[in-house]
Design a protein around this motif. Structure first.
Motif, PDB file in Angstrom:
ATOM      1  N   LEU A  39      41.508  48.098 -17.200  1.00 50.41           N
ATOM      2  CA  LEU A  39      40.240  47.464 -17.599  1.00 50.41           C
ATOM      3  C   LEU A  39      39.354  48.459 -18.336  1.00 50.41           C
ATOM      4  CD1 LEU A  39      39.500  45.331 -14.434  1.00 50.41           C
ATOM      5  CD2 LEU A  39      39.628  44.451 -16.775  1.00 50.41           C
ATOM      6  N   GLU A  40      39.293  49.682 -17.835  1.00 50.43           N
ATOM      7  CA  GLU A  40      38.493  50.725 -18.496  1.00 50.43           C
ATOM      8  C   GLU A  40      38.974  50.933 -19.929  1.00 50.43           C
ATOM      9  OE1 GLU A  40      38.622  55.510 -18.353  1.00 50.43           O
ATOM     10  OE2 GLU A  40      38.469  54.531 -16.400  1.00 50.43           O
ATOM     11  N   PRO A  88      42.593  37.572 -16.987  1.00 51.63           N
ATOM     12  CA  PRO A  88      42.016  38.913 -16.890  1.00 51.63           C
ATOM     13  C   PRO A  88      41.238  39.340 -18.131  1.00 51.63           C
ATOM     14  CG  PRO A  88      44.376  38.958 -16.407  1.00 51.63           C
ATOM     15  CD  PRO A  88      44.029  37.570 -16.797  1.00 51.63           C
ATOM     16  N   VAL A  89      41.674  38.906 -19.293  1.00 55.06           N
ATOM     17  CA  VAL A  89      40.980  39.260 -20.530  1.00 55.06           C
ATOM     18  C   VAL A  89      39.588  38.635 -20.541  1.00 55.06           C
ATOM     19  CG1 VAL A  89      40.997  39.021 -23.042  1.00 55.06           C
ATOM     20  CG2 VAL A  89      43.101  39.631 -21.834  1.00 55.06           C
ATOM     21  N   ARG A 132      44.707  43.775 -24.700  1.00 57.30           N
ATOM     22  CA  ARG A 132      44.668  42.515 -23.951  1.00 57.30           C
ATOM     23  C   ARG A 132      46.006  42.281 -23.266  1.00 57.30           C
ATOM     24  NH1 ARG A 132      41.582  39.324 -28.639  1.00 57.30           N
ATOM     25  NH2 ARG A 132      39.491  39.497 -27.771  1.00 57.30           N
ATOM     26  N   GLU A 133      47.075  42.464 -24.034  1.00 56.84           N
ATOM     27  CA  GLU A 133      48.411  42.274 -23.484  1.00 56.84           C
ATOM     28  C   GLU A 133      48.682  43.284 -22.375  1.00 56.84           C
ATOM     29  OE1 GLU A 133      52.991  42.695 -25.018  1.00 56.84           O
ATOM     30  OE2 GLU A 133      51.499  41.961 -26.449  1.00 56.84           O
ATOM     31  N   ALA A 138      49.301  44.585 -16.670  1.00 57.42           N
ATOM     32  CA  ALA A 138      48.917  45.440 -15.539  1.00 57.42           C
ATOM     33  C   ALA A 138      48.495  44.601 -14.342  1.00 57.42           C
ATOM     34  CB  ALA A 138      47.790  46.388 -15.952  1.00 57.42           C
ATOM     35  N   VAL A 139      47.740  43.538 -14.594  1.00 58.90           N
ATOM     36  CA  VAL A 139      47.312  42.669 -13.490  1.00 58.90           C
ATOM     37  C   VAL A 139      48.526  41.979 -12.873  1.00 58.90           C
ATOM     38  CG1 VAL A 139      46.024  40.572 -12.932  1.00 58.90           C
ATOM     39  CG2 VAL A 139      44.956  42.358 -14.309  1.00 58.90           C
TER      40      VAL A 139
END
Length: 151
Positions: A39-40, A88-89, A132-133, A138-139
């Motif tokens: 996210l960072e 998540p995006v 974004r991908e 990662a999530v």
């Protein structure tokens, strides 16, 4: 003497704050840590943080709040997908908008910019799409790891 040193190396308080934030993130469980780091990275691309449009104290407040959110989620045993939702995006972009008046990349839509600038913004947009991908992946990985630990 401190002002001379700070002129050379930058604000020491900001550097200290950055190190404290990174230590907090490092203390998170692996799946939560990976998600925060992703996210960072995404917020850095999405928000144009590297360009310097956003004041350092705003960036640090945003990242500290992000770390706090995931620290609380880890402490409560909340799955990552519950925190970030199905998209998540969208979570990342909404989270960022709470700390700024919008994306600097929207300048690319201004017709008065040069072809060189448009090329630059297209390259940044490709980077954002890649991030974004990466964020979604990662999530999903973190969710898989969390699921494996709960069985």
């Amino acid at each position: 003497m401190t002002t001379l040193i700070e002129k050379i190396v930058g604000d020491l308080g900001d550097k200290r704050r950055w190190r404290q934030y990174k230590a907090r993130v490092k203390g998170l469980p692996a799946s939560h840590r990976t998600t925060v780091e992703t996210l960072e990275r995404y917020l850095t691309y999405f928000g144009g943080i590297t360009k310097g449009d956003i004041p350092v104290d705003v960036v640090m407040s945003m990242l500290e709040d992000l770390a706090g959110l995931f620290e609380q989620a880890a402490a409560d045993g909340t799955p990552i997908r519950t925190v970030v939702g199905a998209a998540p995006v969208e979570f990342a972009e909404t989270f960022f908008r709470n700390y700024s008046d919008g994306r600097w990349i929207s300048k690319a839509h201004d017709q008065s910019i040069s072809a060189i600038e448009r090329g630059f913004y297209k390259e940044i947009e490709r980077g954002i799409n890649k991030e974004r991908e990466r964020l979604v992946n990662a999530v999903e990985r973190a969710e898989t790891e969390d699921g494996g630990n709960r069985s």
